[in-house]
Write a protein that holds these residues in place. Structure first.
Motif: not given
Length: 93
Positions: A6-8, A77-81, A88-90
């Motif tokens: 992921f990327t913040i 965790l992906e859904k929460t982010l 976002k997904i990198s």
């Protein structure tokens, strides 16, 4: 084991509020969940561990899960982010 990079996207990075949200989600699962940033690995079920990384805006990190419900943990965790607009997904793994 499953993992995702992921990327913040939150300008404040992973500070107390988002760290608490992620730790609470991770603790719902049996799987061993780790957060990897700058070659450091911490238990994503530990607020102090997550906060100690100081993950800033634009930084890339991985979440790794290992255990009976690993895929469910990673998906949540992906859904929460994404829903909290934290990251976002990198790279789709």
């Amino acid at each position: 084991m499953v993992s995702q990079q992921f990327t913040i996207t939150d300008e404040l990075g992973i500070h107390a509020r988002p760290a608490t949200i992620l730790v609470n989600v991770a603790n719902k699962f049996e799987a061993d969940v780790k957060l990897v940033y700058n070659q450091k690995t911490v238990n994503l079920k530990s607020i102090l561990g997550v906060m100690s990384l100081g993950i800033a805006f634009g930084s890339e990190f991985d979440i790794k899960a290992d255990g009976s419900d690993e895929q469910e943990a990673l998906n949540e965790l992906e859904k929460t982010l994404l829903n909290e607009k934290l990251a976002k997904i990198s790279v789709r793994k």
